[in-house]
Design a protein around this motif. Structure first.
Motif, PDB file in Angstrom:
ATOM      1  N   THR A   1      -2.223 -10.876  -8.125  1.00 29.50           N
ATOM      2  CA  THR A   1      -1.623 -11.911  -7.514  1.00 29.50           C
ATOM      3  C   THR A   1      -2.446 -12.463  -6.310  1.00 29.50           C
ATOM      4  OG1 THR A   1       0.129 -12.585  -5.767  1.00 29.50           O
ATOM      5  CG2 THR A   1      -0.190 -10.347  -6.073  1.00 29.50           C
ATOM      6  N   PRO A   2      -2.447 -13.682  -5.912  1.00 32.93           N
ATOM      7  CA  PRO A   2      -3.423 -14.091  -4.619  1.00 32.93           C
ATOM      8  C   PRO A   2      -2.957 -13.548  -3.262  1.00 32.93           C
ATOM      9  CG  PRO A   2      -2.260 -15.880  -5.450  1.00 32.93           C
ATOM     10  CD  PRO A   2      -1.854 -14.745  -6.475  1.00 32.93           C
ATOM     11  N   PHE A   3      -1.668 -13.211  -3.384  1.00 35.73           N
ATOM     12  CA  PHE A   3      -0.964 -12.986  -2.046  1.00 35.73           C
ATOM     13  C   PHE A   3      -1.201 -11.720  -1.660  1.00 35.73           C
ATOM     14  CE2 PHE A   3       1.706 -16.094  -4.486  1.00 35.73           C
ATOM     15  CZ  PHE A   3       1.284 -17.326  -3.280  1.00 35.73           C
ATOM     16  N   GLY A   4      -1.495 -11.344  -0.375  1.00 36.09           N
ATOM     17  CA  GLY A   4      -1.784  -9.889   0.249  1.00 36.09           C
ATOM     18  C   GLY A   4      -0.696  -8.942   0.532  1.00 36.09           C
ATOM     19  N   ASP A   5       0.653 -10.007   0.723  1.00 30.61           N
ATOM     20  CA  ASP A   5       1.778  -8.992   0.966  1.00 30.61           C
ATOM     21  C   ASP A   5       3.111 -10.001   0.412  1.00 30.61           C
ATOM     22  OD1 ASP A   5       2.708 -10.661   3.049  1.00 30.61           O
ATOM     23  OD2 ASP A   5       1.183  -9.717   4.567  1.00 30.61           O
ATOM     24  N   LEU A   6       4.238  -9.367   0.383  1.00 34.56           N
ATOM     25  CA  LEU A   6       5.239 -10.084   0.009  1.00 34.56           C
ATOM     26  C   LEU A   6       5.859 -11.177   0.894  1.00 34.56           C
ATOM     27  CD1 LEU A   6       7.360  -7.193  -1.562  1.00 34.56           C
ATOM     28  CD2 LEU A   6       6.205  -8.821  -2.802  1.00 34.56           C
ATOM     29  N   GLY A   7       5.363 -11.068   2.345  1.00 35.66           N
ATOM     30  CA  GLY A   7       5.644 -12.012   3.057  1.00 35.66           C
ATOM     31  C   GLY A   7       4.945 -13.193   2.704  1.00 35.66           C
ATOM     32  N   ALA A   8       3.657 -13.224   2.472  1.00 34.53           N
ATOM     33  CA  ALA A   8       2.869 -14.449   2.279  1.00 34.53           C
ATOM     34  C   ALA A   8       3.444 -15.050   0.809  1.00 34.53           C
ATOM     35  CB  ALA A   8       1.403 -14.040   2.201  1.00 34.53           C
ATOM     36  N   LEU A   9       3.826 -14.236  -0.201  1.00 33.51           N
ATOM     37  CA  LEU A   9       4.345 -14.588  -1.319  1.00 33.51           C
ATOM     38  C   LEU A   9       5.700 -15.431  -1.097  1.00 33.51           C
ATOM     39  CD1 LEU A   9       4.426 -12.782  -4.682  1.00 33.51           C
ATOM     40  CD2 LEU A   9       6.798 -13.815  -3.762  1.00 33.51           C
ATOM     41  N   ILE A  10       6.575 -14.999  -0.399  1.00 34.49           N
ATOM     42  CA  ILE A  10       7.720 -15.526  -0.226  1.00 34.49           C
ATOM     43  C   ILE A  10       7.550 -16.901   0.804  1.00 34.49           C
ATOM     44  CG2 ILE A  10       9.878 -15.260   1.110  1.00 34.49           C
ATOM     45  CD1 ILE A  10       9.866 -12.462   0.528  1.00 34.49           C
ATOM     46  N   GLY A  11       6.716 -16.916   1.712  1.00 40.09           N
ATOM     47  CA  GLY A  11       6.465 -18.159   2.415  1.00 40.09           C
ATOM     48  C   GLY A  11       5.787 -19.163   1.385  1.00 40.09           C
ATOM     49  N   ALA A  12       5.100 -18.883   0.561  1.00 40.24           N
ATOM     50  CA  ALA A  12       4.611 -19.833  -0.456  1.00 40.24           C
ATOM     51  C   ALA A  12       5.515 -20.233  -1.532  1.00 40.24           C
ATOM     52  CB  ALA A  12       3.217 -19.292  -0.860  1.00 40.24           C
ATOM     53  N   THR A  13       6.241 -19.360  -1.892  1.00 36.91           N
ATOM     54  CA  THR A  13       7.267 -19.731  -3.256  1.00 36.91           C
ATOM     55  C   THR A  13       8.658 -19.613  -2.871  1.00 36.91           C
ATOM     56  OG1 THR A  13       7.336 -17.424  -4.065  1.00 36.91           O
ATOM     57  CG2 THR A  13       5.265 -18.590  -4.273  1.00 36.91           C
TER      58      THR A  13
ATOM     59  N   SER B   1       0.859   8.061  -5.184  1.00 39.61           N
ATOM     60  CA  SER B   1      -0.724   7.848  -5.038  1.00 39.61           C
ATOM     61  C   SER B   1      -0.979   6.870  -4.119  1.00 39.61           C
ATOM     62  CB  SER B   1      -1.659   7.684  -6.423  1.00 39.61           C
ATOM     63  OG  SER B   1      -1.128   6.573  -6.981  1.00 39.61           O
ATOM     64  N   LEU B   2      -0.188   6.047  -3.761  1.00 42.48           N
ATOM     65  CA  LEU B   2      -0.521   4.721  -3.131  1.00 42.48           C
ATOM     66  C   LEU B   2       0.238   4.936  -1.544  1.00 42.48           C
ATOM     67  CD1 LEU B   2       0.930   2.239  -5.817  1.00 42.48           C
ATOM     68  CD2 LEU B   2      -1.443   2.414  -5.055  1.00 42.48           C
ATOM     69  N   GLN B   3      -0.376   4.262  -0.667  1.00 38.41           N
ATOM     70  CA  GLN B   3       0.067   4.015   0.780  1.00 38.41           C
ATOM     71  C   GLN B   3       0.822   2.914   0.639  1.00 38.41           C
ATOM     72  OE1 GLN B   3      -3.217   3.693   3.643  1.00 38.41           O
ATOM     73  NE2 GLN B   3      -1.660   3.028   5.230  1.00 38.41           N
ATOM     74  N   LEU B   4       2.076   2.981   1.059  1.00 40.66           N
ATOM     75  CA  LEU B   4       3.028   1.800   1.273  1.00 40.66           C
ATOM     76  C   LEU B   4       2.808   1.069   2.588  1.00 40.66           C
ATOM     77  CD1 LEU B   4       6.100   3.301  -0.426  1.00 40.66           C
ATOM     78  CD2 LEU B   4       4.141   2.111  -1.489  1.00 40.66           C
ATOM     79  N   LEU B   5       2.993  -0.102   2.418  1.00 42.68           N
ATOM     80  CA  LEU B   5       2.824  -1.013   3.737  1.00 42.68           C
ATOM     81  C   LEU B   5       4.047  -1.620   3.995  1.00 42.68           C
ATOM     82  CD1 LEU B   5      -0.762  -2.513   3.184  1.00 42.68           C
ATOM     83  CD2 LEU B   5       0.031  -0.522   4.345  1.00 42.68           C
ATOM     84  N   ALA B   6       4.569  -2.199   5.355  1.00 40.20           N
ATOM     85  CA  ALA B   6       5.733  -2.930   5.458  1.00 40.20           C
ATOM     86  C   ALA B   6       5.649  -4.103   4.351  1.00 40.20           C
ATOM     87  CB  ALA B   6       5.503  -3.448   6.923  1.00 40.20           C
ATOM     88  N   PRO B   7       6.658  -4.207   3.689  1.00 41.37           N
ATOM     89  CA  PRO B   7       6.565  -5.149   2.567  1.00 41.37           C
ATOM     90  C   PRO B   7       6.260  -6.537   2.824  1.00 41.37           C
ATOM     91  CG  PRO B   7       8.951  -4.534   2.843  1.00 41.37           C
ATOM     92  CD  PRO B   7       8.027  -3.594   3.979  1.00 41.37           C
ATOM     93  N   LEU B   8       6.734  -6.998   4.020  1.00 43.90           N
ATOM     94  CA  LEU B   8       6.476  -8.426   4.319  1.00 43.90           C
ATOM     95  C   LEU B   8       5.137  -8.646   5.206  1.00 43.90           C
ATOM     96  CD1 LEU B   8      10.228  -9.322   5.535  1.00 43.90           C
ATOM     97  CD2 LEU B   8       9.095  -9.818   3.245  1.00 43.90           C
ATOM     98  N   GLY B   9       4.388  -7.364   5.706  1.00 45.77           N
ATOM     99  CA  GLY B   9       3.326  -7.653   6.517  1.00 45.77           C
ATOM    100  C   GLY B   9       4.129  -7.742   7.880  1.00 45.77           C
ATOM    101  N   ARG B  10       3.817  -8.463   8.855  1.00 43.97           N
ATOM    102  CA  ARG B  10       4.563  -9.131   9.990  1.00 43.97           C
ATOM    103  C   ARG B  10       5.741 -10.210   9.744  1.00 43.97           C
ATOM    104  NH1 ARG B  10       2.194  -9.079  15.978  1.00 43.97           N
ATOM    105  NH2 ARG B  10       1.848  -6.643  15.458  1.00 43.97           N
ATOM    106  N   PRO B  11       6.834  -9.778   9.674  1.00 45.39           N
ATOM    107  CA  PRO B  11       7.856 -10.998   9.306  1.00 45.39           C
ATOM    108  C   PRO B  11       7.716 -12.374  10.508  1.00 45.39           C
ATOM    109  CG  PRO B  11       9.113  -9.127  10.303  1.00 45.39           C
ATOM    110  CD  PRO B  11       7.496  -8.640  10.129  1.00 45.39           C
TER     111      PRO B  11
END
Length: 271
Positions: free
Chosen positions: A20-32, A51-61
């Motif tokens: 996906t071209p989106f860096g986080d779910l916040g960017a995806l939701i903003g676009a779609t 094995s993964l480092q989890l980030l805040a799902p939306l980036g900065r809301p």
């Protein structure tokens, strides 16, 4: 979910990293406006969750809305009447912390840092003067939140935004689930543990203002935009209720329905 390697989909104990071209779910939701586009994304790799480092799902809301005293159990414990209108506030988006993170507030800031298990609603489509019946269709997803509060700051300033906006005091995550992933979106379980001890255990059926009603009421005064988050209140069992506030080394775990657990550790106060 959002990881340091991009957006992933949880499948059992594994994560499918998606193309996906989106860096986080916040960017995806903003676009779609929703998570639906992920259904058609190719899987780049499968790997174990740990094995993964989890980030805040939306980036900065965008806006970070909150509500006070929105569970009947909390009002009953405090000996207060249920409010006739929701007690709404805004917190600083800079307070958001990634899952598994450590929060440490300045040593002279608070002696009564508290946890609050909450259901966080992520807006996917602009809502303004919406009816409750319109709300679920505009929700992109739900996640867990730990709406940490400095209780002594709240008493001293009578200003929720100051008591809740220290950097790292609003952990979000670990994953984001669409409303249809919940067995009953009108009775979503929310629980908290501190150092393995169950402290809060309730469902959204215990809310004074349920999720559609609460979001609708906010939208009559302010337009809610894609990527905004509405925190929906916390049930009884907080440190305020028990007289047991957080200390360095404490581990808080929040669970909301099928969302992956949100874990936060309290660090040593900063200078």
């Amino acid at each position: 979910m959002t990881t340091e390697r991009g957006i992933g989909r949880v499948v059992g104990d594994e994560v499918e990293l998606l193309d996906t071209p989106f860096g986080d779910l916040g960017a995806l939701i903003g676009a779609t406006g929703s998570l639906d586009v992920l259904d058609d994304c190719a899987v780049l790799e499968r790997c174990s969750l740990d094995s993964l480092q989890l980030l805040a799902p939306l980036g900065r809301p965008g806006a970070l809305w909150g509500v006070g005293l929105n569970y009947r159990s909390k009002a009953a414990h405090a000996g207060r009447e249920a409010p006739a209108e929701p007690l709404i506030y805004l917190a600083a988006p800079s307070a958001v912390l990634s899952p598994g993170g450590e929060v440490a507030v300045p040593a002279d800031a608070t002696e009564q840092l508290d946890y609050e298990a909450e259901i966080a609603v992520v807006i996917g489509r602009r809502l303004h003067r919406a009816q409750p019946a319109d709300v679920w269709d505009a929700v992109a997803g739900l996640t867990a939140a730990n709406d940490m509060t400095a209780r002594d700051v709240m008493r001293r300033t009578a200003t929720p935004v100051l008591a809740k906006s220290f950097p790292g005091c609003n952990p979000l995550g670990s994953s984001l689930c669409s409303p249809d992933e919940f067995t009953d979106p009108d009775a979503i379980q929310v629980r908290s543990w501190v150092n393995g001890e169950l402290r809060q255990d309730d469902t959204s059926a215990g809310m004074i203002f349920d999720i559609p009603d609460l979001v609708s009421r906010i939208s009559w005064f302010a337009a809610l935009e894609p990527g905004d988050v509405v925190l929906t209140g916390t049930p009884a069992g907080t440190g305020q209720d028990l007289g047991r506030f957080l200390a360095p080394g404490d581990r808080i775990q929040i669970e909301v329905g099928p969302v992956l657990p949100l874990v936060t550790t309290v660090g040593t106060p900063t200078g």
